[in-house]
Design a protein around this motif. Structure first.
Motif, PDB file in Angstrom:
ATOM      1  N   VAL A  71     -13.620  -1.286 -11.869  1.00 43.82           N
ATOM      2  CA  VAL A  71     -13.356  -0.122 -11.020  1.00 43.82           C
ATOM      3  C   VAL A  71     -13.733   1.138 -11.786  1.00 43.82           C
ATOM      4  CG1 VAL A  71     -11.581   1.218  -9.818  1.00 43.82           C
ATOM      5  CG2 VAL A  71     -11.487  -1.290  -9.786  1.00 43.82           C
ATOM      6  N   GLU A  72     -14.463   2.023 -11.120  1.00 42.85           N
ATOM      7  CA  GLU A  72     -14.853   3.296 -11.727  1.00 42.85           C
ATOM      8  C   GLU A  72     -14.228   4.429 -10.940  1.00 42.85           C
ATOM      9  OE1 GLU A  72     -18.793   6.067 -11.951  1.00 42.85           O
ATOM     10  OE2 GLU A  72     -19.087   3.940 -12.340  1.00 42.85           O
ATOM     11  N   VAL A  73     -13.525   5.320 -11.629  1.00 44.69           N
ATOM     12  CA  VAL A  73     -12.871   6.461 -10.992  1.00 44.69           C
ATOM     13  C   VAL A  73     -13.487   7.746 -11.534  1.00 44.69           C
ATOM     14  CG1 VAL A  73     -10.687   7.630 -10.517  1.00 44.69           C
ATOM     15  CG2 VAL A  73     -10.715   5.148 -10.839  1.00 44.69           C
ATOM     16  N   TYR A  89      -2.803  -0.892 -18.147  1.00 41.23           N
ATOM     17  CA  TYR A  89      -2.531  -2.177 -17.505  1.00 41.23           C
ATOM     18  C   TYR A  89      -3.809  -2.896 -17.067  1.00 41.23           C
ATOM     19  CZ  TYR A  89       2.351  -0.770 -17.491  1.00 41.23           C
ATOM     20  OH  TYR A  89       3.600  -0.384 -17.880  1.00 41.23           O
ATOM     21  N   ALA A  90      -4.853  -2.150 -16.735  1.00 38.93           N
ATOM     22  CA  ALA A  90      -6.092  -2.778 -16.263  1.00 38.93           C
ATOM     23  C   ALA A  90      -7.075  -3.049 -17.385  1.00 38.93           C
ATOM     24  CB  ALA A  90      -6.754  -1.904 -15.199  1.00 38.93           C
ATOM     25  N   GLY A  91      -6.859  -2.430 -18.534  1.00 39.06           N
ATOM     26  CA  GLY A  91      -7.765  -2.639 -19.666  1.00 39.06           C
ATOM     27  C   GLY A  91      -9.173  -2.153 -19.372  1.00 39.06           C
ATOM     28  N   LYS A  92     -10.147  -2.983 -19.687  1.00 40.05           N
ATOM     29  CA  LYS A  92     -11.546  -2.596 -19.523  1.00 40.05           C
ATOM     30  C   LYS A  92     -12.017  -2.627 -18.070  1.00 40.05           C
ATOM     31  CE  LYS A  92     -12.878  -4.193 -24.142  1.00 40.05           C
ATOM     32  NZ  LYS A  92     -13.741  -5.124 -24.920  1.00 40.05           N
ATOM     33  N   ASN A  93     -11.151  -3.065 -17.176  1.00 41.77           N
ATOM     34  CA  ASN A  93     -11.549  -3.137 -15.763  1.00 41.77           C
ATOM     35  C   ASN A  93     -11.524  -1.786 -15.063  1.00 41.77           C
ATOM     36  OD1 ASN A  93     -12.239  -5.864 -15.402  1.00 41.77           O
ATOM     37  ND2 ASN A  93     -10.079  -6.445 -15.328  1.00 41.77           N
ATOM     38  N   ILE A  94     -11.031  -0.760 -15.743  1.00 40.29           N
ATOM     39  CA  ILE A  94     -11.057   0.588 -15.157  1.00 40.29           C
ATOM     40  C   ILE A  94     -11.721   1.545 -16.131  1.00 40.29           C
ATOM     41  CG2 ILE A  94      -9.622   2.607 -14.681  1.00 40.29           C
ATOM     42  CD1 ILE A  94      -7.903   1.132 -12.952  1.00 40.29           C
ATOM     43  N   SER A  95     -12.693   2.294 -15.630  1.00 34.12           N
ATOM     44  CA  SER A  95     -13.305   3.369 -16.405  1.00 34.12           C
ATOM     45  C   SER A  95     -13.099   4.674 -15.642  1.00 34.12           C
ATOM     46  CB  SER A  95     -14.799   3.117 -16.616  1.00 34.12           C
ATOM     47  OG  SER A  95     -15.479   3.020 -15.382  1.00 34.12           O
ATOM     48  N   VAL A  96     -12.883   5.750 -16.362  1.00 32.39           N
ATOM     49  CA  VAL A  96     -12.547   7.034 -15.747  1.00 32.39           C
ATOM     50  C   VAL A  96     -13.476   8.119 -16.274  1.00 32.39           C
ATOM     51  CG1 VAL A  96     -10.728   8.727 -15.334  1.00 32.39           C
ATOM     52  CG2 VAL A  96     -10.128   6.316 -15.594  1.00 32.39           C
ATOM     53  N   ALA A 118     -10.901  12.552  -5.947  1.00 31.28           N
ATOM     54  CA  ALA A 118     -11.390  11.511  -6.855  1.00 31.28           C
ATOM     55  C   ALA A 118     -12.214  10.539  -6.015  1.00 31.28           C
ATOM     56  CB  ALA A 118     -10.243  10.791  -7.540  1.00 31.28           C
ATOM     57  N   VAL A 119     -13.236   9.962  -6.612  1.00 30.07           N
ATOM     58  CA  VAL A 119     -14.048   8.944  -5.942  1.00 30.07           C
ATOM     59  C   VAL A 119     -13.858   7.638  -6.689  1.00 30.07           C
ATOM     60  CG1 VAL A 119     -16.378   8.207  -5.315  1.00 30.07           C
ATOM     61  CG2 VAL A 119     -15.725  10.607  -5.071  1.00 30.07           C
ATOM     62  N   VAL A 120     -13.398   6.614  -5.980  1.00 31.27           N
ATOM     63  CA  VAL A 120     -13.150   5.299  -6.574  1.00 31.27           C
ATOM     64  C   VAL A 120     -14.261   4.360  -6.124  1.00 31.27           C
ATOM     65  CG1 VAL A 120     -11.506   3.397  -6.790  1.00 31.27           C
ATOM     66  CG2 VAL A 120     -10.667   5.746  -6.515  1.00 31.27           C
ATOM     67  N   LYS A 121     -14.881   3.662  -7.080  1.00 29.70           N
ATOM     68  CA  LYS A 121     -15.968   2.718  -6.775  1.00 29.70           C
ATOM     69  C   LYS A 121     -15.608   1.340  -7.308  1.00 29.70           C
ATOM     70  CE  LYS A 121     -19.645   6.213  -7.014  1.00 29.70           C
ATOM     71  NZ  LYS A 121     -20.920   6.609  -7.675  1.00 29.70           N
ATOM     72  N   ALA A 122     -15.896   0.318  -6.504  1.00 26.32           N
ATOM     73  CA  ALA A 122     -15.665  -1.072  -6.918  1.00 26.32           C
ATOM     74  C   ALA A 122     -16.435  -2.001  -5.987  1.00 26.32           C
ATOM     75  CB  ALA A 122     -14.178  -1.419  -6.886  1.00 26.32           C
ATOM     76  N   LYS A 161      -7.599  -1.182  -1.586  1.00 32.07           N
ATOM     77  CA  LYS A 161      -8.493  -1.208  -0.424  1.00 32.07           C
ATOM     78  C   LYS A 161      -9.871  -1.758  -0.792  1.00 32.07           C
ATOM     79  CE  LYS A 161     -10.948   2.209   2.426  1.00 32.07           C
ATOM     80  NZ  LYS A 161     -11.008   3.644   2.787  1.00 32.07           N
ATOM     81  N   LEU A 162     -10.386  -1.386  -1.978  1.00 29.16           N
ATOM     82  CA  LEU A 162     -11.734  -1.785  -2.387  1.00 29.16           C
ATOM     83  C   LEU A 162     -11.786  -3.165  -3.021  1.00 29.16           C
ATOM     84  CD1 LEU A 162     -13.024   1.581  -3.927  1.00 29.16           C
ATOM     85  CD2 LEU A 162     -13.505   0.672  -1.654  1.00 29.16           C
ATOM     86  N   THR A 163     -10.679  -3.623  -3.582  1.00 27.67           N
ATOM     87  CA  THR A 163     -10.725  -4.863  -4.359  1.00 27.67           C
ATOM     88  C   THR A 163      -9.974  -6.030  -3.724  1.00 27.67           C
ATOM     89  OG1 THR A 163      -8.767  -4.217  -5.655  1.00 27.67           O
ATOM     90  CG2 THR A 163     -10.924  -3.561  -6.515  1.00 27.67           C
ATOM     91  N   ALA A 164      -9.221  -5.780  -2.648  1.00 22.96           N
ATOM     92  CA  ALA A 164      -8.404  -6.845  -2.050  1.00 22.96           C
ATOM     93  C   ALA A 164      -9.285  -7.969  -1.514  1.00 22.96           C
ATOM     94  CB  ALA A 164      -7.546  -6.276  -0.928  1.00 22.96           C
ATOM     95  N   THR A 165      -8.921  -9.193  -1.846  1.00 22.83           N
ATOM     96  CA  THR A 165      -9.651 -10.367  -1.345  1.00 22.83           C
ATOM     97  C   THR A 165      -8.820 -11.138  -0.324  1.00 22.83           C
ATOM     98  OG1 THR A 165      -8.829 -11.643  -3.242  1.00 22.83           O
ATOM     99  CG2 THR A 165     -11.013 -10.619  -3.456  1.00 22.83           C
ATOM    100  N   ASP A 166      -7.513 -10.993  -0.397  1.00 21.33           N
ATOM    101  CA  ASP A 166      -6.620 -11.700   0.528  1.00 21.33           C
ATOM    102  C   ASP A 166      -5.958 -10.668   1.430  1.00 21.33           C
ATOM    103  OD1 ASP A 166      -5.087 -13.569   1.799  1.00 21.33           O
ATOM    104  OD2 ASP A 166      -3.550 -13.661   0.234  1.00 21.33           O
ATOM    105  N   LYS A 167      -6.646 -10.274   2.500  1.00 16.63           N
ATOM    106  CA  LYS A 167      -6.158  -9.223   3.378  1.00 16.63           C
ATOM    107  C   LYS A 167      -5.214  -9.784   4.440  1.00 16.63           C
ATOM    108  CE  LYS A 167     -10.234  -6.222   2.956  1.00 16.63           C
ATOM    109  NZ  LYS A 167     -11.297  -5.506   3.702  1.00 16.63           N
ATOM    110  N   LYS A 168      -4.268  -8.961   4.837  1.00 20.95           N
ATOM    111  CA  LYS A 168      -3.344  -9.342   5.910  1.00 20.95           C
ATOM    112  C   LYS A 168      -4.070  -9.311   7.255  1.00 20.95           C
ATOM    113  CE  LYS A 168       0.367  -9.424   3.198  1.00 20.95           C
ATOM    114  NZ  LYS A 168       1.200 -10.609   2.981  1.00 20.95           N
TER     115      LYS A 168
END
Length: 549
Positions: free
Chosen positions: A50-52, A82-89, A136-140, A181-188
């Protein structure tokens, strides 16, 4: 020498341990540096980078926005832990760069709907206007989402500082919700029952787009469906035709199985309104007894709010042969900014309603928890059916004496174990009948217009849910709907991050005025005096020590 060695060794050991063992301890009273458990789970389980990119940057940000900027940085710092390398800002100052870079950036902003907030600031006796971009713009996963960090609520009694503070409280939820919203794989799974409404599909376009971004949305054919199993929530959107008994039974049994239902129903039917006016008549969509059984009653009336109401364009006269169109307050369109105590409505913007009815609670001993969500102002007037409605009313001044019926609820949440409307029926052979529900939730709003958007008929397009096409303002209808779905389908989930309350600690203006000199002396002279005393004491101690040698 031995003591000194022990101290040095202890410091080295602590540094060595801190390299391998890392912990955080939030000592603030309001836990402003902590994130909700659901947010932690979301971040720790990220499988997509995820890039913010944050655009709330600059050297001349006014004080309130500087505080909001720090809140964003602190929150994203926690996210990275908590996300470690999975988030860059990245933090980008929109005003920096060459003219060509800024031109390209602002063109991109316009495409994404990133609009500047103009703030007037006074420094050095001079007043200046500063353009701030609280986004902010979130990309994933090849997708992106624009996050508005400054949540506006046009409540006149709330100071600008308090509005900014509410945005501060919302930072974690807004960013975490975007990442989910961008990363959910198991949506309701959300079901929509449009077959009992005469409204065009375009009028539901904004709602459908908002839901599709976060959930799996299914358009349900109620008559052809054996039941509504497999859905997490069901929406009954602005019905104006009676529901058949089979559909009512399926809805009831869906609730009995622990399903959540959102009812957006009108109490009165309002046909086309003109200057001459029309009479709004009771609307029966065959839901009254079902909702009554669940402890709520939508009344056959319409509310007018004398304090908070939307502005509409009305022809007030003619200049020559040209109509003179002016914005006027239309009290049949209450703007709801009085909310019940719920995560669904905390810190959302005003909710636009049109020809809303009141809701009463019934069956007080049914054991259900009933929470009013949407409330009018104390200056409310209720018109019972048949209610005369005209646009000419907008030309009249508000007479305070006419709006004296107090606060009325137009939206309610009911939670608990519901009893089936059909509990006394004998089940047919081969059919099952559940007479009491598992824990379930229903939400009732006595206005179908809350989830309808405006339409551009010339182009055949629709506007976002809650957008006022005349005055270009975005109301909180979309946030209300999405928060409601989140609460009804995910328990509390990341919605728990909305419980964060950051207290404002303003200075006492009167004490500052009356004790200004003493405060200045304490802050300037006292520290210097302490240093002088310490320095003099140390000098005398050293002199005494070496004088004895």
């Amino acid at each position: 020498m031995g003591k000194r060695a022990i101290i040095i060794g202890g410091i080295l050991l602590l540094n060595l341990l801190s390299y391998y063992v890392y912990f955080r301890w939030d000592l603030t009273e309001d836990k402003r540096y902590s994130v909700a458990e659901a947010t932690k789970s979301l971040l720790e389980g990220l499988g997509t980078p995820v890039e913010v990119t944050v655009y709330l940057e600059g050297n001349n940000l006014p004080g309130g926005f500087e505080r909001l900027r720090r809140a964003v940085k602190e929150t994203l710092g926690e996210f990275r832990y908590y996300a470690g390398k999975n988030i860059s800002v990245r933090y980008v100052d929109p005003e920096k760069g060459s003219n060509e870079e800024k031109k390209t950036r602002f063109a991109d902003f316009e495409k994404k709907g990133i609009l500047p907030t103009s703030v007037f600031d006074q420094k050095g006796g001079r007043k200046s206007e500063i353009a701030v971009f609280p986004y902010a713009v979130v990309k994933a996963g090849g997708k992106e989402d624009v996050v508005l960090l400054l949540k506006s609520n046009q409540i006149t009694s709330v100071s600008p500082e308090e509005k900014l503070n509410r945005s501060y409280e919302n930072v974690e939820y807004e960013l975490a919700s975007s990442i989910q919203k961008l990363t959910a794989t198991d949506k309701k799974n959300i079901g929509l029952l449009p077959e009992f409404t005469s409204h065009s599909p375009l009028e539901f376009g904004g709602m459908i787009e908002s839901i599709k971004d976060r959930y799996n949305l299914f358009i349900i054919d109620a008559r052809a469906s054996r039941n509504f199993d497999g859905l997490d929530a069901l929406i009954v959107p602005a019905p104006d035709k009676p529901l058949d008994d089979s559909t009512r039974f399926k809805i009831d049994q869906f609730v009995m199985k622990g399903g959540s239902v959102l009812f957006f129903v009108d109490g009165l039917k309002v046909d086309s309104v003109g200057l001459e006016g029309t009479y709004a008549q009771p609307l029966d969509v065959n839901l009254d007894d079902l909702l009554f059984n669940y402890g709520l009653r939508v009344n056959k009336n319409i509310v007018k709010d004398g304090l908070n109401a939307a502005v509409i364009p009305v022809v007030v006269g003619y200049t020559g042969d040209e109509p003179n169109i002016q914005p006027v307050v239309y009290r049949y369109y209450p703007l709801i900014n009085n909310f019940g105590n719920s995560l669904i409505t905390k810190n959302i913007g005003m909710v636009l309603t049109k020809y809303a009815s009141t809701i009463d609670t019934v069956n007080a001993g049914d054991g259900l928890k009933k929470t009013p969500l949407l409330l009018t102002s104390p200056h409310t007037r209720v018109l019972n059916a048949p209610a005369f409605i005209t646009y000419n009313e907008a030309r009249k001044d508000t007479e305070e004496g006419e709006y004296n019926e107090g606060i009325k609820a137009v939206g309610y949440l009911a939670e608990g174990k519901f009893r089936s409307l059909y509990r006394n029926r004998i089940a047919a052979a081969g059919d099952s009948l559940i007479r009491e529900s598992a824990p379930a939730k229903i939400l009732v709003v006595a206005d179908g217009n809350v989830i309808l958007n405006e339409v551009n008929t010339a182009k055949g397009t629709f506007y976002p849910l809650g957008f006022d096409k005349y005055f270009k303002h975005m109301y909180g209808n979309e946030d209300f709907l999405l928060n409601a779905l989140n609460y009804l389908t995910d328990g509390e989930g990341i919605l728990l991050s909305r419980t964060k309350t950051v207290g404002m600690r303003p200075l006492d203006v009167l004490k500052i005025r009356d004790k200004r000199t003493m405060i200045q002396l304490l802050n300037i002279v006292l520290p210097l005096a302490v240093l002088l005393v310490f320095g003099a004491g140390r000098y005398l101690w050293i002199r005494k020590k070496y004088a004895a040698l």
